[in-house]
Design an enzyme around this catalytic site. Structure first.
Site, mmCIF file in Angstrom:
data_model
loop_
_atom_site.group_PDB
_atom_site.id
_atom_site.type_symbol
_atom_site.label_atom_id
_atom_site.label_comp_id
_atom_site.label_asym_id
_atom_site.label_seq_id
_atom_site.Cartn_x
_atom_site.Cartn_y
_atom_site.Cartn_z
ATOM 1 N N ARG A 1 -30.406 -41.915 6.648
ATOM 2 C CA ARG A 1 -31.354 -42.750 7.398
ATOM 3 C C ARG A 1 -32.113 -41.931 8.446
ATOM 4 N NH1 ARG A 1 -26.450 -46.485 9.363
ATOM 5 N NH2 ARG A 1 -25.676 -45.657 7.384
ATOM 6 N N LYS A 20 -16.543 -35.508 5.736
ATOM 7 C CA LYS A 20 -15.961 -36.420 4.743
ATOM 8 C C LYS A 20 -14.604 -35.890 4.293
ATOM 9 C CE LYS A 20 -20.245 -38.038 2.542
ATOM 10 N NZ LYS A 20 -20.092 -39.473 2.810
HETATM 11 N N1 BES Z 1 -24.403 -40.205 0.982
HETATM 12 C C1 BES Z 1 -23.600 -41.140 1.654
HETATM 13 C C2 BES Z 1 -23.526 -42.483 0.919
HETATM 14 C C3 BES Z 1 -22.786 -42.474 -0.396
HETATM 15 C C4 BES Z 1 -21.435 -42.687 -0.423
HETATM 16 C C5 BES Z 1 -23.476 -42.307 -1.563
HETATM 17 C C6 BES Z 1 -20.775 -42.699 -1.626
HETATM 18 C C7 BES Z 1 -22.808 -42.328 -2.775
HETATM 19 C C8 BES Z 1 -21.459 -42.523 -2.809
HETATM 20 C C9 BES Z 1 -24.125 -41.408 3.055
HETATM 21 O O1 BES Z 1 -24.800 -40.383 3.662
HETATM 22 C C10 BES Z 1 -22.931 -41.699 3.879
HETATM 23 O O2 BES Z 1 -22.142 -40.822 4.063
HETATM 24 N N2 BES Z 1 -22.846 -42.914 4.358
HETATM 25 C C11 BES Z 1 -21.748 -43.321 5.135
HETATM 26 C C12 BES Z 1 -22.299 -44.156 6.258
HETATM 27 C C13 BES Z 1 -21.351 -44.386 7.364
HETATM 28 C C14 BES Z 1 -21.037 -43.116 8.107
HETATM 29 C C15 BES Z 1 -21.981 -45.383 8.303
HETATM 30 C C16 BES Z 1 -20.818 -44.143 4.257
HETATM 31 O O3 BES Z 1 -21.290 -44.858 3.383
HETATM 32 O O4 BES Z 1 -19.606 -44.042 4.427
HETATM 33 ZN ZN ZN Z 2 -23.467 -39.049 4.692
#
Ligand code: BES
Ligand code: ZN
Ligand code: ZN
Length: 488
Positions: A336, A262
């Site tokens: 997931r 990230k």
């Molecule tokens: N933990 C994150 C989702 C999240 C994002 C929670 C912001 C709270 C605030 C999750 O694991 C994630 O990183 N999801 C990605 C999915 C993507 C790679 C398909 C996302 O939401 O960007």
């Molecule tokens: Zn994630």
């Protein structure tokens, strides 16, 4: 803080202040008289956002706190929760040690429920969040006691409010802990402590046991971290002949994204990626305290998602507990992958309903913003009941479709499924939910994506900035009503 109910008249109350929530233009005449007698000039009209602390020196209670509820025609229970939050703030600012709450509003809302909502707001606002500050700036100003006073018996509502708000605060408190403190193993330890306190069963499975069970999903997410993953199973009313629900939570103690790293901005808030499992621990606590006649099994795989030489790479394929193979397209879609194993494991316990709760997708914030929880599920009755409980607790949900074309989006060319629907993020919240559905063994299922509500960025009167633990009151209320309907 202690909260008690006392069945008595307002004249017999002794406290640092009597707290009176009032509707707009409906301040009781005896209050106006008392204020007049005490020579207090006030322009309080009961409109929202107001909280006045007025001295009445001749009374056993030394002050009256008038809290505005707003317009009676638009009145809802949430107004009382917000009022409770404002009262807590005004009381601690005013250095009050004890408060007596007196609600005697004539309105369409049931008074007991209004009392409950007010006490919830009062307790939620009372939680201190600066847990790691070493310097005590002011001397401690904490309200020590709230007594609910009425000639009608509201003790049941007070007890419910205390259990629910304390369970929510328990979750908020743990959610604050950073990933160097609340490691996957520490989450399991917390679960063991909670279970012991409330007479529930709890088992923790180590990495070695996860390997034996074939939980390739959870293991693949934890591979880049020096802190090994664990699987936790907690059971309330185990072995009893009661309606059985499985609660499955996302417990990522820190989500760096892994190799699909990230950006640095905002990454610190990824310590909250364990909120789903924590919320469900709060629900288990509440169910046990309320002695709810339901059988509940909580399952979560606690894990840290880190980049490392040993971490899972995009393109890797792993075998999940269900036997299905998963192609990992993006290591940041890790929730997931963990839930795949945890949900499939929960399904082996043959519950009548599987519920999963997760901070799953940033896209949930695009769909509903901070106002609601994205919900998916297979049973219309369950979705309808959730909507009702959401409106009552003001932790609202909204359904998203489960059309089979969304499942097509997560088909992999080389494995059974892939962990990403579309590189562009198209229907990102839905495809994440559909991925989890693949692992439910066809059992009735409901899914809550709490990613947009687990953190308060725009605080309200009872939840300041920080972890909200929203979902605890909603899910507890859902589980109780669901069990009652299914009652055997
Ligand atoms: N933990 C994150 C989702 C999240 C994002 C929670 C912001 C709270 C605030 C999750 O694991 C994630 O990183 N999801 C990605 C999915 C993507 C790679 C398909 C996302 O939401 O960007
Ligand atoms: Zn994630
Ligand atoms: Zn995550």
């Amino acid at each position: 803080m202690k909260v008690e109910f006392e069945k008595k008249a307002i004249e017999d109350v002794s406290a640092d202040a009597v707290v009176l929530p009032c509707m707009k233009k409906r301040v009781p005449s005896w209050v106006l008289e008392e204020l007049k007698e005490a020579g207090v000039e006030d322009d309080f009209d009961g409109s929202k956002e107001t909280a006045y602390l007025l001295p009445v020196p001749k009374k056993p209670y030394k002050r009256i706190m008038l809290i505005g509820i707003g317009d009676e025609k638009k009145g809802k229970l949430e107004d009382f929760r917000l009022a409770g939050g404002r009262a807590q703030k005004a009381a601690s600012k005013g250095g009050l040690k004890s408060c007596a709450l007196w609600i005697n509003e004539q309105m369409d809302l049931p008074t007991g429920k209004a009392v409950q909502a007010f006490v919830e707001g009062f307790l939620l606002r009372g939680l201190k969040l600066d847990i790691y500050k070493t310097e005590e700036k002011n001397e401690k100003k904490e309200v020590e006691k709230l007594v609910v006073v009425s000639e009608e018996d509201f003790s049941r509502f007070v007890k419910e409010a205390v259990v629910l708000a304390e369970s929510q605060n328990y979750v908020r408190r743990l959610d604050l802990e950073p990933s160097n403190v609340l490691t996957p193993q520490k989450m399991a330890d917390e679960a063991l402590v909670l279970a012991k306190k409330h007479g529930m069963d709890c088992r923790v499975y180590s990495l070695g046991e996860l390997e034996q069970k074939g939980m390739g999903g959870i293991i693949s997410v934890g591979k880049g971290s020096a802190k090994p993953p664990v699987l936790v199973r907690m059971a309330y009313n185990e072995g009893k002949d009661l309606p059985h629900i499985a609660l499955v939570g996302k417990a990522v103690t820190f989500d760096s994204g892994g190799i699909s790293l990230k950006p640095g901005k905002g990454m610190a808030s990824m310590k909250y990626d364990k909120s789903g499992a924590l919320v469900l621990m709060g629900v288990m606590r509440a169910l046990a305290e309320l002695r709810a006649p339901v059988k509940a099994t909580l399952v979560f795989g606690a894990v840290e998602n880190m980049p490392d030489g040993n971490a899972t790479n995009p393109g890797d394929v792993v075998k999940s507990f269900s036997g299905k193979t998963i192609e990992i397209i993006n290591t940041d879609a890790e929730g997931r992958v963990c839930l795949a194993d945890a949900v499939a494991y929960a399904a082996t316990k043959k519950p009548e309903l599987i519920m999963d709760v997760a901070t799953l997708t940033g896209a949930a914030n695009i769909v509903l913003g901070k106002q609601g929880i994205c919900m998916m599920g297979t049973e219309q009755g369950v979705l309808d009941l959730f909507e009702k409980c959401g409106n009552e607790t003001y932790e609202r949900v909204w359904p998203l479709p489960t059309w089979e074309e969304y499942s097509d989006m997560i088909k992999s060319d080389i494995a059974d499924v892939k962990n990403l629907g579309s590189e562009q993020g198209e229907a990102g919240t839905i495809t994440a939910g559909m991925f989890i559905k693949e692992f439910t063994s066809g059992l009735p299922w409901v899914h809550l994506d709490i990613a947009s509500v687990d953190l308060m960025e725009n605080p309200n009167a009872y939840l300041p900035k920080g972890p909200s633990a929203r979902g605890v009151r909603l899910i507890t209320s859902f589980v109780r009503e669901w069990a009652q309907k299914r009652g055997k």
